[in-house]
Design a protein around this motif. Structure first.
Motif, short mmCIF file in Angstrom:
data_model
loop_
_atom_site.label_atom_id
_atom_site.label_comp_id
_atom_site.label_asym_id
_atom_site.label_seq_id
_atom_site.Cartn_x
_atom_site.Cartn_y
_atom_site.Cartn_z
N GLY A 1 -30.42 5.53 8.46
CA GLY A 1 -30.93 5.04 10.06
C GLY A 1 -31.38 5.87 11.59
N SER A 2 -29.99 6.94 11.53
CA SER A 2 -30.23 7.45 12.36
C SER A 2 -31.22 8.78 11.97
N LEU A 3 -32.10 8.91 11.07
CA LEU A 3 -32.43 10.25 11.41
C LEU A 3 -34.16 10.06 12.79
N TYR A 4 -34.39 8.71 12.61
CA TYR A 4 -35.73 8.69 13.09
C TYR A 4 -35.47 9.40 14.71
N GLY A 5 -34.11 8.63 15.40
CA GLY A 5 -34.02 9.22 16.59
C GLY A 5 -33.78 10.94 16.78
N ALA A 6 -32.68 11.22 15.64
CA ALA A 6 -32.56 12.78 15.75
C ALA A 6 -34.31 13.43 15.07
N MET B 1 -43.82 15.26 6.76
CA MET B 1 -43.90 13.42 5.88
C MET B 1 -42.99 12.48 7.39
N HIS B 2 -43.35 11.53 6.59
CA HIS B 2 -43.49 10.20 8.01
C HIS B 2 -41.67 10.32 8.15
N GLY B 3 -40.97 9.55 9.26
CA GLY B 3 -39.86 9.55 9.36
C GLY B 3 -39.17 8.32 7.91
N HIS B 4 -40.16 7.49 7.86
CA HIS B 4 -39.76 6.91 6.91
C HIS B 4 -39.91 7.23 5.50
N LYS B 5 -40.55 8.64 4.96
CA LYS B 5 -40.47 8.62 3.91
C LYS B 5 -39.34 10.15 3.86
N ILE B 6 -38.56 10.40 4.53
CA ILE B 6 -37.62 11.56 4.62
C ILE B 6 -36.43 10.47 4.49
N ARG B 7 -36.29 9.22 5.39
CA ARG B 7 -34.93 8.07 5.34
C ARG B 7 -35.30 7.42 3.79
N ALA B 8 -36.61 7.90 2.80
CA ALA B 8 -35.94 7.25 1.92
C ALA B 8 -35.98 8.66 0.78
N ALA B 9 -36.09 9.21 1.31
CA ALA B 9 -35.21 10.65 0.90
C ALA B 9 -33.96 10.91 0.57
N ALA C 1 -48.46 1.94 12.70
CA ALA C 1 -48.60 3.85 12.99
C ALA C 1 -47.71 4.97 12.14
N ARG C 2 -47.22 5.74 12.15
CA ARG C 2 -46.19 6.16 11.24
C ARG C 2 -46.54 7.64 11.53
N THR C 3 -45.39 8.15 12.10
CA THR C 3 -45.33 9.74 12.62
C THR C 3 -45.39 10.61 11.29
N VAL C 4 -45.54 11.67 12.02
CA VAL C 4 -45.90 12.98 10.49
C VAL C 4 -45.32 13.75 11.19
N TYR C 5 -44.25 14.55 10.80
CA TYR C 5 -43.24 15.49 11.41
C TYR C 5 -43.34 16.74 9.91
N GLY C 6 -43.60 17.87 10.92
CA GLY C 6 -43.35 19.13 10.43
C GLY C 6 -42.70 20.02 10.87
N ILE C 7 -41.95 21.16 10.52
CA ILE C 7 -41.27 21.83 11.04
C ILE C 7 -42.13 23.46 11.17
#
Length: 181
Positions: free
Chosen positions: A41-46, A18-26, A69-75
């Motif tokens: 707000g600190s999640l993006y830098g992390a 998921m992208h950072g915005h979705k993680i922040r929304a969670a 554009a949103r970057t999608v991250y995976g573990i």
């Protein structure tokens, strides 16, 4: 930072890329800032730092309409191992965090008994307000809580109840000390 890592890695492990915005929304939906030392707000830098470390990876970039554009991250596999390590570390950590009031009580002559009593009463009232807030939040959330989430709520409630009780004891002691002088 450990809580932030745990939240991000756990969210990606449970929910997939998921992208950072979705993680922040969670984080905002779960209101993690209330029960963990996480600022949404600190999640993006992390996320960027964790990508540099290789515990998460950029899966793709998405663009919806005119949104940026949103970057999608995976573990990553390394991230899953880190998640287990952070979970184990958090479970093993039983250290009590220092409360400066213990030092204050060693130096009360500097401010006098009335100021100390007023400050102790303010602290007690603040903890009582927080306790009321958490009790109300628990009532609202109750139908949606899993059994373990309910236990987590109880942990916070019990800690706040203990603070109120301790401050009541402190206030009683301050009253007894004043009456004896």
């Amino acid at each position: 930072m450990r809580s932030t890592r745990l939240f991000i890695l756990g969210t990606l492990a449970d929910g997939g890329p998921m992208h950072g915005h979705k993680i922040r929304a969670a984080a905002q939906i779960d209101r993690v800032e209330l029960w963990a030392d996480i600022k949404p707000g600190s999640l993006y830098g992390a996320l960027r730092r964790m990508a540099d470390e290789g515990v998460v990876e950029v899966v793709r970039t998405e663009r919806e309409g005119n949104l940026p554009a949103r970057t999608v991250y995976g573990i990553t596999d390394k991230g899953r191992a880190e998640l287990v390590s952070v979970i184990r570390s958090a479970l093993a950590d039983t250290s009590l965090r220092p409360d400066p009031i213990q030092l204050v009580l060693l130096h009360v002559d500097e401010i006098g008994p009335e100021e100390l009593r007023a400050a102790a009463q303010q602290r007690r009232d603040s903890y009582a307000t927080q306790l009321d807030f958490w009790r109300n939040l628990r009532t609202v959330a109750e139908p949606h809580l899993t059994r373990l989430e309910a236990v987590a709520f109880d942990h916070t409630l019990m800690r706040l109840e203990t603070e109120v009780t301790w401050h009541d004891r402190l206030l009683a002691e301050l009253t007894d000390t004043t009456e004896q002088t």
